[in-house]
Write a protein that holds these residues in place. Structure first.
Motif, PDB file in Angstrom:
ATOM      1  N   ASN A   1     -11.636   4.889   1.950  1.00  0.00           N
ATOM      2  CA  ASN A   1     -12.284   4.488   0.705  1.00  0.00           C
ATOM      3  C   ASN A   1     -11.186   4.157  -0.285  1.00  0.00           C
ATOM      4  O   ASN A   1     -10.971   4.854  -1.270  1.00  0.00           O
ATOM      5  N   PRO A   2     -10.443   3.120   0.016  1.00  0.00           N
ATOM      6  CA  PRO A   2      -9.188   2.882  -0.707  1.00  0.00           C
ATOM      7  C   PRO A   2      -9.377   2.640  -2.201  1.00  0.00           C
ATOM      8  O   PRO A   2      -8.428   2.751  -2.973  1.00  0.00           O
TER       9      PRO A   2
ATOM     10  N   THR B   1       0.830  -1.193   0.000  1.00  0.00           N
ATOM     11  CA  THR B   1       0.000   0.000   0.000  1.00  0.00           C
ATOM     12  C   THR B   1       0.868   1.248   0.000  1.00  0.00           C
ATOM     13  O   THR B   1       0.569   2.232  -0.679  1.00  0.00           O
ATOM     14  N   PHE B   2       1.943   1.180   0.785  1.00  0.00           N
ATOM     15  CA  PHE B   2       2.779   2.371   0.919  1.00  0.00           C
ATOM     16  C   PHE B   2       3.798   2.483  -0.206  1.00  0.00           C
ATOM     17  O   PHE B   2       4.101   3.569  -0.673  1.00  0.00           O
TER      18      PHE B   2
ATOM     19  N   LYS C   1       1.631   4.087  -3.186  1.00  0.00           N
ATOM     20  CA  LYS C   1       2.033   5.452  -2.822  1.00  0.00           C
ATOM     21  C   LYS C   1       1.110   6.103  -1.789  1.00  0.00           C
ATOM     22  O   LYS C   1       0.775   7.265  -1.893  1.00  0.00           O
ATOM     23  N   VAL C   2       0.664   5.324  -0.848  1.00  0.00           N
ATOM     24  CA  VAL C   2      -0.076   5.934   0.258  1.00  0.00           C
ATOM     25  C   VAL C   2       0.950   6.355   1.303  1.00  0.00           C
ATOM     26  O   VAL C   2       1.818   5.578   1.679  1.00  0.00           O
TER      27      VAL C   2
ATOM     28  N   PRO D   1      -4.765   7.076  -3.220  1.00  0.00           N
ATOM     29  CA  PRO D   1      -5.910   6.335  -2.685  1.00  0.00           C
ATOM     30  C   PRO D   1      -6.314   6.866  -1.314  1.00  0.00           C
ATOM     31  O   PRO D   1      -5.453   7.258  -0.520  1.00  0.00           O
ATOM     32  N   GLN D   2      -7.611   6.890  -1.051  1.00  0.00           N
ATOM     33  CA  GLN D   2      -8.082   7.411   0.230  1.00  0.00           C
ATOM     34  C   GLN D   2      -8.083   6.292   1.267  1.00  0.00           C
ATOM     35  O   GLN D   2      -9.101   5.641   1.486  1.00  0.00           O
ATOM     36  N   ALA D   3      -6.951   6.097   1.853  1.00  0.00           N
ATOM     37  CA  ALA D   3      -6.832   5.013   2.836  1.00  0.00           C
ATOM     38  C   ALA D   3      -6.469   5.591   4.197  1.00  0.00           C
ATOM     39  O   ALA D   3      -5.344   5.489   4.664  1.00  0.00           O
ATOM     40  N   GLY D   4      -7.434   6.234   4.824  1.00  0.00           N
ATOM     41  CA  GLY D   4      -7.199   6.797   6.160  1.00  0.00           C
ATOM     42  C   GLY D   4      -7.774   5.871   7.214  1.00  0.00           C
ATOM     43  O   GLY D   4      -8.983   5.711   7.332  1.00  0.00           O
ATOM     44  N   ALA D   5      -6.908   5.246   7.974  1.00  0.00           N
ATOM     45  CA  ALA D   5      -7.378   4.219   8.910  1.00  0.00           C
ATOM     46  C   ALA D   5      -7.645   4.774  10.302  1.00  0.00           C
ATOM     47  O   ALA D   5      -7.966   4.016  11.215  1.00  0.00           O
TER      48      ALA D   5
END
Lengths: 255, 306
Positions: free
Chosen positions: B69-70, B51-52, B56-57, B79-83
């Motif tokens: 909302n990955p 993912t990182f 490129k998160v 990508p919207q990957a806010g955990a």
């Protein structure tokens, strides 16, 4: 020579049962103030059990029944209204295995005082110094009072345990084979200390070591299979025993 | 005659040979277990780190952003990957349930070991064992049909949320923490209690000044073990927490945890996609957390030995 002696504890016809098994079969004996009394006898003879009836530690074991009376200062400690907590403050106990709490040396010694609600720092400090000095360990631990008591050697731990009892200022100190887990040097230190303490405290000592009994005690009681066989001045017991069983045990012909 | 003795001494005896065989077998089994653990770590890490590295998160964004909302991208094309909401949800249910469970568990353990060590222990021991053995889906089901309506009626909202999750986890970790606390209290040597009582302490003074104090490392281990169980529990929590990957504004609004997002999402993503990788990142986070819990437990155990 006229010896002025005062009875401090007297037991009368004490029977103790573990379930149905009779461990003490009618023990009647008096203990004098400011003397060291040694209880000797083979394993399982009831000497430790008897010692534990004197501060009612046997109450903690389920299924124990005790009959007879034990009087401390003329008061029956088995009377129904006895406050065992107060009783145990007057009769301190030192166990076979050194059992300091896993706290600092200082906290171990002041434990009983804290229970009594003493908060004054100066009073506590003073009690720690006096008790540790009485227990002949002050010089060894004065620089590490706040280290864990478990870091000490067995002999030192046992003396801290004795200091812990002394801090409460009991009238009587019961010692249950206090040196059997220790080396001869530590044992000797504890024996000397007990002799020093004798003037201020009544000491009752269970021991397997007959030399120890003969070295430090004023009176010796010989127990066998729940009976008190003989109780007299230590000299008499060791040099001129009246009972055959005593003689056999002392000379090592027991069996 | 001499040669015979010499020969028998130089020859490997049966005992030596069977000892060697035993050593080899246990070494082999240990190696397999280590291999499995290492490969799990490797697998989860390689997927989770993708993912990182590939998608490129930003790691910081992953930990602190609140939009999950990955599958879609934000204005910068990431990508919207806010955990963060899930992290908050997981920690909230874990801490709250541990805070509620600890006093109950320790009180029960004291009852079982100090106050009624024969009768009370005989009754409560099977009860705690039974509670440990109940499958988590049953807890979740009860939570769904009892706790959620209860929370809805009492505190308002939909009933789904951190509070419901806390209650369910409280019941789930209670037996674990209790039975470990019992072990910790039972491990306190009898002679500490005797010494304390012989100094004129009451039973209660003995319990809180000596027994609880000596057992503190064990009790802390019990609580952290319970927390680690709460942190990792998926199914029961997922059934009552509401499963909205949003930052919860209160204890009764729908929320989600790391585990609940995982169980909800894992069937619905394609291997190798951003959404799938993001889930692996959550799994990696869970794995790291359980590693941290274990390290804390080890640390405490070492301190306790002294």
């Amino acid at each position: 020579m006229v010896e002025q002696t005062n009875k401090i504890i007297s037991s009368n016809d004490v029977h103790l049962f573990y379930g149905r098994n009779e461990a003490l079969k009618g023990i009647t004996m008096d203990f004098n103030e400011s003397e060291i009394t040694a209880l000797i006898g083979p394993s399982g003879c009831g000497k430790s059990t008897f010692l534990r009836t004197l501060n009612r530690m046997n109450d903690l074991i389920p299924n124990v029944t005790i009959t007879g009376t034990v009087k401390l200062h003329q008061q029956n400690i088995y009377a129904p209204d006895t406050d065992t907590v107060a009783l145990r403050k007057e009769i301190g106990m030192v166990f076979q295995q050194p059992n300091p709490f896993p706290f600092s040396i200082y906290e171990n010694v002041v434990y009983g005082l804290r229970l009594a609600g003493i908060r004054d720092r100066r009073q506590l400090d003073e009690a720690v110094e006096t008790s540790l000095q009485q227990a002949a360990i002050w010089d060894e631990v004065k620089d590490k009072l706040h280290e864990s008591a478990l870091s000490l050697s067995g002999g030192q731990q046992q003396r801290v345990c004795i200091a812990r009892v002394l801090a409460v200022k009991p009238d009587v100190i019961l010692l249950d084979e206090p040196t059997s887990a220790l080396d001869p040097i530590s044992s000797g230190q504890i024996e000397n200390m007990l002799l020093e303490l004798k003037d201020q405290y009544t000491i009752i000592l269970v021991t397997h070591n007959m030399q120890q009994a003969s070295r430090i005690s004023d009176k010796t009681a010989f127990f066998l299979q729940g009976h008190l066989i003989e109780y007299a001045d230590t000299k008499t017991i060791f040099l001129n025993p009246q009972q055959k069983e005593t003689e056999d045990y002392i000379t090592g012909r027991f069996g | 005659m001499h040669d015979q003795i010499k020969e028998s001494l130089l020859k490997k005896s049966r005992a030596t040979r069977s000892e060697r065989r035993g050593k080899l077998i246990s070494l082999f089994c240990t190696a397999i277990i280590i291999l499995v653990v290492v490969s799990i770590f490797y697998f989860v890490a390689s997927k989770g780190l993708a993912t990182f590295f590939s998608n490129k998160v930003n790691v910081w964004d992953f930990l602190s952003k609140t939009v999950w909302n990955p599958g879609s991208t934000d204005s910068h094309g990431n990508p919207q990957a806010g955990a963060f909401p899930m992290i908050i949800g997981s920690f909230a249910v874990t801490l709250l349930s541990a805070i509620i469970a600890t006093p109950f568990a320790i009180a029960t353990a004291i009852f079982m070991t100090e106050i009624s060590p024969t009768k009370g222990y005989k009754i409560l021991q099977p009860v705690t064992e039974l509670l440990v053995g109940i499958p988590s889906v049953v807890y979740g089901f009860i939570g769904l049909s009892v706790v959620v309506p209860f929370v809805r009626h009492t505190f308002g909202g939909t009933g789904f949320g951190i509070l419901a999750g806390t209650f369910v986890l409280f019941v789930m970790i209670l037996p674990t923490v209790t039975s470990m606390s019992v072990d910790a209290l039972r491990a306190v040597p009898r002679y500490y209690r005797e010494a304390s009582l012989a100094l004129g302490a009451t039973r209660w003074q003995t319990i809180y000044k000596v027994v609880l104090r000596s057992a503190t490392p064990g009790l802390a281990t019990a609580v952290i073990f319970g927390m680690s169980r709460a942190f990792g529990e998926a199914l029961a929590v997922q059934m009552v927490i509401g499963n909205a990957a949003l930052l919860p504004h209160n204890l009764v609004s729908p929320a989600s945890t790391l585990t609940s997002v995982l169980t909800m999402g894992m069937g619905n993503t394609v291997m190798g996609s951003v959404s799938n990788n993001a889930l692996w990142s959550l799994a990696l986070l869970l794995l790291l957390m359980s590693l941290i819990f274990n390290l804390i437990i080890n640390r405490i155990a070492k301190k306790g030995e002294l």
